[in-house]
Motif scaffolding. Structure first.
Motif, PDB file in Angstrom:
ATOM      1  N   ILE A  51       0.871  -1.189   0.000  1.00 48.29           N
ATOM      2  CA  ILE A  51       0.000   0.000   0.000  1.00 48.29           C
ATOM      3  C   ILE A  51       0.898   1.227   0.000  1.00 48.29           C
ATOM      4  O   ILE A  51       1.953   1.228   0.619  1.00 48.29           O
TER       5      ILE A  51
ATOM      6  N   TYR B 203       1.403   5.700   0.155  1.00 51.25           N
ATOM      7  CA  TYR B 203       1.018   6.782   1.068  1.00 51.25           C
ATOM      8  C   TYR B 203      -0.418   7.226   0.826  1.00 51.25           C
ATOM      9  O   TYR B 203      -1.197   7.367   1.777  1.00 51.25           O
TER      10      TYR B 203
ATOM     11  N   GLU C  45      -2.989   5.737  -0.615  1.00 59.00           N
ATOM     12  CA  GLU C  45      -3.998   4.726  -0.271  1.00 59.00           C
ATOM     13  C   GLU C  45      -4.130   4.590   1.245  1.00 59.00           C
ATOM     14  O   GLU C  45      -5.244   4.451   1.775  1.00 59.00           O
ATOM     15  N   LEU C  46      -2.984   4.660   1.928  1.00 59.45           N
ATOM     16  CA  LEU C  46      -3.028   4.516   3.377  1.00 59.45           C
ATOM     17  C   LEU C  46      -3.701   5.728   4.017  1.00 59.45           C
ATOM     18  O   LEU C  46      -4.523   5.589   4.940  1.00 59.45           O
TER      19      LEU C  46
ATOM     20  N   VAL D  27      -8.751   0.706   7.975  1.00 60.12           N
ATOM     21  CA  VAL D  27      -7.590  -0.173   8.158  1.00 60.12           C
ATOM     22  C   VAL D  27      -7.176  -0.246   9.613  1.00 60.12           C
ATOM     23  O   VAL D  27      -7.480   0.670  10.395  1.00 60.12           O
TER      24      VAL D  27
ATOM     25  N   LEU E  89      -3.681  -0.199  11.326  1.00 58.35           N
ATOM     26  CA  LEU E  89      -2.272   0.065  11.070  1.00 58.35           C
ATOM     27  C   LEU E  89      -1.452  -0.379  12.272  1.00 58.35           C
ATOM     28  O   LEU E  89      -1.585   0.181  13.366  1.00 58.35           O
TER      29      LEU E  89
ATOM     30  N   SER F 157      -2.456   4.459  14.616  1.00 57.19           N
ATOM     31  CA  SER F 157      -1.651   3.225  14.578  1.00 57.19           C
ATOM     32  C   SER F 157      -1.615   2.569  15.952  1.00 57.19           C
ATOM     33  O   SER F 157      -1.811   3.225  16.978  1.00 57.19           O
TER      34      SER F 157
ATOM     35  N   VAL G 110      -2.516  -3.449   7.986  1.00 52.93           N
ATOM     36  CA  VAL G 110      -1.360  -2.853   7.318  1.00 52.93           C
ATOM     37  C   VAL G 110      -0.220  -2.775   8.335  1.00 52.93           C
ATOM     38  O   VAL G 110      -0.432  -2.374   9.484  1.00 52.93           O
TER      39      VAL G 110
ATOM     40  N   THR H  52       3.626  -1.255   9.371  1.00 56.17           N
ATOM     41  CA  THR H  52       4.564  -0.156   9.140  1.00 56.17           C
ATOM     42  C   THR H  52       5.702  -0.249  10.133  1.00 56.17           C
ATOM     43  O   THR H  52       5.594  -0.891  11.198  1.00 56.17           O
TER      44      THR H  52
ATOM     45  N   TYR I 210       3.357  -1.314   4.224  1.00 55.16           N
ATOM     46  CA  TYR I 210       3.655   0.057   3.822  1.00 55.16           C
ATOM     47  C   TYR I 210       5.169   0.140   3.741  1.00 55.16           C
ATOM     48  O   TYR I 210       5.850   0.397   4.717  1.00 55.16           O
TER      49      TYR I 210
ATOM     50  N   TRP J 176       6.205   8.504   5.018  1.00 54.48           N
ATOM     51  CA  TRP J 176       5.084   9.269   5.582  1.00 54.48           C
ATOM     52  C   TRP J 176       5.508  10.685   5.852  1.00 54.48           C
ATOM     53  O   TRP J 176       4.797  11.636   5.520  1.00 54.48           O
TER      54      TRP J 176
END
Length: 239
Positions: A127, A129, A131-132, A141, A143, A161, A197, A199, A224, A231
């Motif tokens: 994925i 930036y 889309e996230l 989502v 995260l 997150s 997702v 990260t 990600y 980010w």
């Protein structure tokens, strides 16, 4: 004048008798006579043969039958002492040596290898930036940041997150839903979830996390790859 008579030997049977033949020597003495006188005077010389009877002595042949005596010597029976073979059999039962083998049973957690990959799909899923950011705004989502808690405090974390350190990931997945919730404060992700997702700081640790989760059936997890670095580069907010 000398007359020689040959000895006649008569052999009869096995005995031979030599009979001597008498030889009579008749000597006519005419020494005093001259040749003339001998011419006119005829002297009748009578030869008187001596009849020598030939005596044949029949010597009976005596055949002495000497009986052949066959002496049968009895075979001497020698009794040989029988050879005695003594076999000594030991009936002593040796005790079996008991060998105790220590068996160490190591219980290895069974890891189920998932066949969750779909044909024609490139894994791991990713994925970006944009889309996230859109999914976070919609709350679509979950995260999960796999960095250490101290890093989040030091550098900040992405909005909405949650934290699950990489070194605890594998054991955390083995927990029940309640245990997981109690320890980490958010619902435990399930293999069938499509909204998870991962990260980290630069994208390296999310790949390591994928290698742990994929065999457990978490093929729908997205990564990600740009993580915190991307980010921040895109001006995303931090908490």
């Amino acid at each position: 004048m000398t007359t020689t008579t040959t000895n006649i030997a008569t052999t009869t049977g096995t005995a031979s008798t030599n009979i001597p033949t008498t030889t009579t020597n008749i000597d006519t003495m005419a020494d005093d006579m001259t040749s003339k006188d001998m011419a006119t005077t005829t002297t009748n010389i009578r030869t008187t043969p001596t009849n020598i009877p030939t005596t044949i002595t029949n010597i009976p042949t005596t055949t002495t039958n000497i009986p052949t005596t066959t002496t049968t010597m009895p075979a001497k029976s020698v009794a040989l002492s029988p050879t005695t073979t003594t076999t000594t059999t030991s009936n002593r039962i040796m005790p079996a040596k008991s060998t105790t083998t220590s068996t160490t049973t190591t219980t290895i957690p069974t890891t189920t290898t998932s066949t969750c990959r779909k044909p024609g799909v490139e894994y791991p899923l990713s994925i970006n930036y944009g889309e996230l950011r859109d999914a976070l705004d919609r709350g679509a989502v979950m995260l999960v940041d796999v960095r250490q808690p101290w890093e989040l405090k030091q550098t900040g974390r992405l909005p909405w997150s949650v934290n699950l350190p990489l070194d605890q990931l594998e054991s955390a997945i083995q927990l029940s839903e309640n245990e997981f919730m109690e320890k980490y404060g958010f619902p435990k992700p399930e293999p069938e979830d499509t909204n998870v997702v991962l990260t980290c700081r630069s994208g390296r640790r999310v790949r390591m996390a994928w290698n742990i989760l994929e065999p457990l059936g978490y093929c729908n997890v997205r990564l990600y790859f740009g993580s915190l670095v991307d980010w921040k580069a895109n001006g995303g907010p931090l908490l």
